[in-house]
Scaffold this motif. Structure first.
Motif, PDB file in Angstrom:
ATOM      1  N   ILE A 223       0.830  -1.208   0.000  1.00  0.00           N
ATOM      2  CA  ILE A 223       0.000   0.000   0.000  1.00  0.00           C
ATOM      3  C   ILE A 223       0.866   1.260   0.000  1.00  0.00           C
ATOM      4  O   ILE A 223       0.651   2.181  -0.790  1.00  0.00           O
ATOM      5  N   SER A 224       1.845   1.296   0.896  1.00  0.00           N
ATOM      6  CA  SER A 224       2.611   2.520   1.107  1.00  0.00           C
ATOM      7  C   SER A 224       3.625   2.799   0.004  1.00  0.00           C
ATOM      8  O   SER A 224       3.885   3.959  -0.330  1.00  0.00           O
ATOM      9  N   LYS A 225       4.204   1.747  -0.580  1.00  0.00           N
ATOM     10  CA  LYS A 225       5.286   1.954  -1.551  1.00  0.00           C
ATOM     11  C   LYS A 225       4.908   1.624  -2.996  1.00  0.00           C
ATOM     12  O   LYS A 225       5.588   2.087  -3.929  1.00  0.00           O
ATOM     13  N   HIS A 226       3.869   0.836  -3.178  1.00  0.00           N
ATOM     14  CA  HIS A 226       3.577   0.387  -4.549  1.00  0.00           C
ATOM     15  C   HIS A 226       2.124   0.604  -4.953  1.00  0.00           C
ATOM     16  O   HIS A 226       1.628  -0.035  -5.871  1.00  0.00           O
ATOM     17  N   GLU A 227       1.447   1.531  -4.256  1.00  0.00           N
ATOM     18  CA  GLU A 227       0.141   2.054  -4.673  1.00  0.00           C
ATOM     19  C   GLU A 227      -0.959   1.004  -4.755  1.00  0.00           C
ATOM     20  O   GLU A 227      -1.880   1.121  -5.555  1.00  0.00           O
ATOM     21  N   LEU A 228      -0.876  -0.029  -3.917  1.00  0.00           N
ATOM     22  CA  LEU A 228      -1.982  -0.984  -3.853  1.00  0.00           C
ATOM     23  C   LEU A 228      -3.214  -0.281  -3.284  1.00  0.00           C
ATOM     24  O   LEU A 228      -3.111   0.473  -2.326  1.00  0.00           O
ATOM     25  N   PHE A 229      -4.362  -0.526  -3.897  1.00  0.00           N
ATOM     26  CA  PHE A 229      -5.649   0.055  -3.517  1.00  0.00           C
ATOM     27  C   PHE A 229      -5.770   1.537  -3.842  1.00  0.00           C
ATOM     28  O   PHE A 229      -6.756   2.177  -3.472  1.00  0.00           O
ATOM     29  N   VAL A 230      -4.793   2.103  -4.542  1.00  0.00           N
ATOM     30  CA  VAL A 230      -4.882   3.504  -4.934  1.00  0.00           C
ATOM     31  C   VAL A 230      -5.658   3.593  -6.242  1.00  0.00           C
ATOM     32  O   VAL A 230      -5.492   2.760  -7.132  1.00  0.00           O
ATOM     33  N   LEU A 231      -6.489   4.627  -6.364  1.00  0.00           N
ATOM     34  CA  LEU A 231      -7.243   4.826  -7.594  1.00  0.00           C
ATOM     35  C   LEU A 231      -6.283   5.214  -8.712  1.00  0.00           C
ATOM     36  O   LEU A 231      -5.539   6.182  -8.605  1.00  0.00           O
ATOM     37  N   ASN A 232      -6.281   4.438  -9.794  1.00  0.00           N
ATOM     38  CA  ASN A 232      -5.445   4.725 -10.954  1.00  0.00           C
ATOM     39  C   ASN A 232      -6.230   4.350 -12.206  1.00  0.00           C
ATOM     40  O   ASN A 232      -7.326   3.796 -12.122  1.00  0.00           O
ATOM     41  N   PRO A 233      -5.707   4.665 -13.397  1.00  0.00           N
ATOM     42  CA  PRO A 233      -6.469   4.358 -14.608  1.00  0.00           C
ATOM     43  C   PRO A 233      -6.908   2.909 -14.704  1.00  0.00           C
ATOM     44  O   PRO A 233      -8.010   2.614 -15.149  1.00  0.00           O
ATOM     45  N   ALA A 234      -6.057   1.986 -14.272  1.00  0.00           N
ATOM     46  CA  ALA A 234      -6.408   0.565 -14.395  1.00  0.00           C
ATOM     47  C   ALA A 234      -7.565   0.194 -13.466  1.00  0.00           C
ATOM     48  O   ALA A 234      -8.495  -0.497 -13.866  1.00  0.00           O
ATOM     49  N   THR A 235      -7.497   0.688 -12.209  1.00  0.00           N
ATOM     50  CA  THR A 235      -8.566   0.339 -11.267  1.00  0.00           C
ATOM     51  C   THR A 235      -9.832   1.142 -11.523  1.00  0.00           C
ATOM     52  O   THR A 235     -10.914   0.752 -11.082  1.00  0.00           O
ATOM     53  N   ALA A 236      -9.697   2.275 -12.232  1.00  0.00           N
ATOM     54  CA  ALA A 236     -10.864   3.108 -12.504  1.00  0.00           C
ATOM     55  C   ALA A 236     -11.683   2.594 -13.677  1.00  0.00           C
ATOM     56  O   ALA A 236     -12.854   2.952 -13.813  1.00  0.00           O
ATOM     57  N   VAL A 237     -11.076   1.774 -14.528  1.00  0.00           N
ATOM     58  CA  VAL A 237     -11.769   1.322 -15.739  1.00  0.00           C
ATOM     59  C   VAL A 237     -13.116   0.669 -15.452  1.00  0.00           C
ATOM     60  O   VAL A 237     -14.124   0.997 -16.090  1.00  0.00           O
ATOM     61  N   PRO A 238     -13.227  -0.280 -14.481  1.00  0.00           N
ATOM     62  CA  PRO A 238     -14.543  -0.880 -14.231  1.00  0.00           C
ATOM     63  C   PRO A 238     -15.609   0.139 -13.857  1.00  0.00           C
ATOM     64  O   PRO A 238     -16.756   0.040 -14.301  1.00  0.00           O
ATOM     65  N   ASP A 239     -15.233   1.143 -13.038  1.00  0.00           N
ATOM     66  CA  ASP A 239     -16.206   2.159 -12.653  1.00  0.00           C
ATOM     67  C   ASP A 239     -16.585   3.036 -13.840  1.00  0.00           C
ATOM     68  O   ASP A 239     -17.741   3.447 -13.981  1.00  0.00           O
ATOM     69  N   ILE A 240     -15.607   3.334 -14.701  1.00  0.00           N
ATOM     70  CA  ILE A 240     -15.893   4.128 -15.893  1.00  0.00           C
ATOM     71  C   ILE A 240     -16.854   3.380 -16.809  1.00  0.00           C
ATOM     72  O   ILE A 240     -17.840   3.931 -17.300  1.00  0.00           O
ATOM     73  N   LEU A 241     -16.570   2.093 -17.036  1.00  0.00           N
ATOM     74  CA  LEU A 241     -17.434   1.290 -17.911  1.00  0.00           C
ATOM     75  C   LEU A 241     -18.841   1.184 -17.350  1.00  0.00           C
ATOM     76  O   LEU A 241     -19.820   1.139 -18.095  1.00  0.00           O
ATOM     77  N   ARG A 242     -18.944   1.140 -15.997  1.00  0.00           N
ATOM     78  CA  ARG A 242     -20.246   0.998 -15.377  1.00  0.00           C
ATOM     79  C   ARG A 242     -21.120   2.226 -15.618  1.00  0.00           C
ATOM     80  O   ARG A 242     -22.353   2.125 -15.661  1.00  0.00           O
ATOM     81  N   THR A 243     -20.510   3.399 -15.783  1.00  0.00           N
ATOM     82  CA  THR A 243     -21.279   4.628 -15.956  1.00  0.00           C
ATOM     83  C   THR A 243     -21.569   4.953 -17.415  1.00  0.00           C
ATOM     84  O   THR A 243     -22.385   5.835 -17.687  1.00  0.00           O
ATOM     85  N   ILE A 244     -20.914   4.270 -18.343  1.00  0.00           N
ATOM     86  CA  ILE A 244     -21.139   4.550 -19.764  1.00  0.00           C
ATOM     87  C   ILE A 244     -22.502   3.997 -20.178  1.00  0.00           C
ATOM     88  O   ILE A 244     -22.804   2.830 -19.939  1.00  0.00           O
ATOM     89  N   PRO A 245     -23.348   4.825 -20.828  1.00  0.00           N
ATOM     90  CA  PRO A 245     -24.682   4.337 -21.228  1.00  0.00           C
ATOM     91  C   PRO A 245     -24.664   3.377 -22.406  1.00  0.00           C
ATOM     92  O   PRO A 245     -25.640   2.680 -22.642  1.00  0.00           O
ATOM     93  N   ASP A 246     -23.575   3.361 -23.168  1.00  0.00           N
ATOM     94  CA  ASP A 246     -23.459   2.439 -24.298  1.00  0.00           C
ATOM     95  C   ASP A 246     -23.003   1.068 -23.817  1.00  0.00           C
ATOM     96  O   ASP A 246     -22.342   0.943 -22.778  1.00  0.00           O
ATOM     97  N   ALA A 247     -23.347   0.040 -24.569  1.00  0.00           N
ATOM     98  CA  ALA A 247     -22.873  -1.312 -24.260  1.00  0.00           C
ATOM     99  C   ALA A 247     -21.425  -1.455 -24.708  1.00  0.00           C
ATOM    100  O   ALA A 247     -21.087  -1.118 -25.841  1.00  0.00           O
ATOM    101  N   ILE A 248     -20.575  -1.936 -23.810  1.00  0.00           N
ATOM    102  CA  ILE A 248     -19.172  -2.216 -24.126  1.00  0.00           C
ATOM    103  C   ILE A 248     -18.969  -3.713 -23.933  1.00  0.00           C
ATOM    104  O   ILE A 248     -19.097  -4.224 -22.817  1.00  0.00           O
ATOM    105  N   ILE A 249     -18.666  -4.414 -25.004  1.00  0.00           N
ATOM    106  CA  ILE A 249     -18.578  -5.874 -24.951  1.00  0.00           C
ATOM    107  C   ILE A 249     -17.233  -6.328 -25.495  1.00  0.00           C
ATOM    108  O   ILE A 249     -16.807  -5.899 -26.585  1.00  0.00           O
ATOM    109  N   LEU A 250     -16.560  -7.192 -24.730  1.00  0.00           N
ATOM    110  CA  LEU A 250     -15.291  -7.784 -25.157  1.00  0.00           C
ATOM    111  C   LEU A 250     -15.534  -9.249 -25.476  1.00  0.00           C
ATOM    112  O   LEU A 250     -16.061  -9.990 -24.643  1.00  0.00           O
ATOM    113  N   THR A 251     -15.153  -9.672 -26.679  1.00  0.00           N
ATOM    114  CA  THR A 251     -15.327 -11.068 -27.082  1.00  0.00           C
ATOM    115  C   THR A 251     -13.996 -11.625 -27.564  1.00  0.00           C
ATOM    116  O   THR A 251     -13.069 -10.871 -27.886  1.00  0.00           O
ATOM    117  N   ASP A 252     -13.909 -12.955 -27.581  1.00  0.00           N
ATOM    118  CA  ASP A 252     -12.749 -13.554 -28.235  1.00  0.00           C
ATOM    119  C   ASP A 252     -13.013 -13.572 -29.738  1.00  0.00           C
ATOM    120  O   ASP A 252     -14.065 -13.121 -30.216  1.00  0.00           O
TER     121      ASP A 252
END
Length: 403
Positions: A223-252
């Motif tokens: 937590i203190s030295k390597h930003e675990l649990f800190v809000l960053n672009p990677a951890t923010a992506v799920p929250d960003i996707l949740r607020t987008i009104p368009d459907a975002i779908i990832l497929t193989d």
């Protein structure tokens, strides 16, 4: 009586509580942070109950606190769930309900057995020590409990190691490394206290809480030295996707849905839910998916393809998408952005109908005006040809009425 080992029980209770609150305060909206807080609060409960067991001086007191602590398997379940959520593991992402069932149902079963029976632990009196609880080693319930806890913790460690190996940044690699070390300490001390030492006839307070203290140490560094649990672009992506009104779908590349945001079900129709693990062709006409797959495979993208979803025939959507590559640059899947344009299409159609009506009205009005102008021209021509005609006054009055 407080010994060094029982002191670790009490210390781990305070450390677990403080660590959980510290993680939660860094990003209260993050599901990962909230789940870690839940795991730490459960650890605090377990450690305090264990501490009270070793302070009890009667069999009834030990039994009471042993039953109070019956739900300790959920500590392990919460931590394993936290690991799957943190690493966004493929199995958890595609089979979420099944994964949660495998994690939590055995924990619930073990907890109920601990609460209602003595088939896993029993209480005896040991001279010089007092009343202690011992595992019933010949019990199938105890063997199943020990095996389950060991396997699920090893699985979580393997997931973290895999996450560590494929991490793309130094911070994420160090986070994974420290979490892995934290897990290994808990596994080592838990195995000593729960399996190895009882087999040798050595009984004392649960050593797993020494592991929890060391676990807290490793997580604190993360937590203190390597930003675990800190809000960053990677951890923010799920929250960003949740607020987008368009459907975002990832497929193989085969069209199997790997991940989708909350808006996807609403746009594609309830008949497609749940989306994870389902073929996108089940939600769109198969010919449409073939066209999307061909365009993205060939050109790398597609834009503004209007489609009617199979499960929502009253809707119209616009699809854009692009190719997703793996770290080696090879095609790994497709990301589709699907926008509901039903209201826009209705508005466009209404505007088109209004335009058609206005055009018809213009044609009718122009025709009527032309008729009046023709009549005026006729009367004016008569007046011009016979200026002295006594009926000209009548012609003029008629022209004035027409005008």
């Amino acid at each position: 009586m407080i010994t060094i080992i029982t002191f670790f029980c009490l210390a781990s209770a305070f450390l677990a509580y403080g660590l959980g609150m510290a993680a939660y305060s860094r990003n209260p909206k993050s599901a990962t942070n909230r789940l870690f807080l839940l795991a730490m609060l459960a650890g605090c409960y377990w450690a305090f109950a264990e501490f009270m067991i070793w302070q009890a001086t009667t069999m009834e007191g030990v039994r009471f606190w042993l039953k109070v602590s019956s739900f300790w398997p959920f500590v392990i379940a919460f931590i394993v769930h936290f690991v799957l959520l943190l690493t966004d593991h493929r199995v958890y992402r595609t089979h979420r309900l099944a994964s949660l069932a495998v994690i939590y149902l055995p924990a619930l079963a073990i907890s109920l057995i601990l609460l209602m029976t003595d088939s896993i632990y029993t209480i005896i009196f040991m001279p010089g020590t007092g009343f202690v609880y011992l595992p019933v080693r010949e019990s199938i319930a105890y063997q199943a409990e020990a095996l389950y806890n060991l396997l699920i913790m090893l699985f979580a460690t393997a997931v973290i190691i895999s996450y560590w190996m494929r991490a793309e940044t130094t911070n994420v690699r160090m986070q994974a490394k420290l979490i892995c070390c934290a897990f290994l300490t808990v596994i080592v001390f838990g195995s000593l206290s729960g399996i190895i030492l009882p087999a040798l006839g050595i009984y004392h307070p649960n050593l797993v809480f020494i592991g929890i203290v060391l676990f807290s140490f490793f997580i604190t560094i993360a937590i203190s030295k390597h930003e675990l649990f800190v809000l960053n672009p990677a951890t923010a992506v799920p929250d960003i996707l949740r607020t987008i009104p368009d459907a975002i779908i990832l497929t193989d590349m085969g069209g199997t849905i790997i991940s989708a945001n909350d808006a996807s079900t609403a746009i594609l129709g309830a008949g497609c839910s749940p989306l994870q693990g389902k073929k996108i062709a089940a939600c769109l006409p198969e010919s449409v998916f073939d066209a999307i797959h061909l365009a993205i495979s060939g050109k790398g993208h597609i834009a503004d393809l209007e489609v009617t979803p199979s499960a929502s025939p009253a809707s119209t959507v616009s699809i854009a998408g692009s190719l997703v590559h793996d770290p080696e640059g090879k095609p790994a899947g497709m990301v589709l952005v699907i926008r509901d344009i039903t209201d826009r299409k209705r508005a466009t159609r209404a505007l088109q109908i209004a335009g058609e009506k206005l055009g018809l009205l213009t044609q009718i009005t122009r025709h009527d005006i032309n008729n009046l102008v023709s009549a005026l021209s006729g009367y004016m021509l008569l007046i011009k040809e016979e200026p002295e005609n006594p009926e000209n006054r009548t012609y003029i009055e008629t022209c004035m009425q027409i005008a």
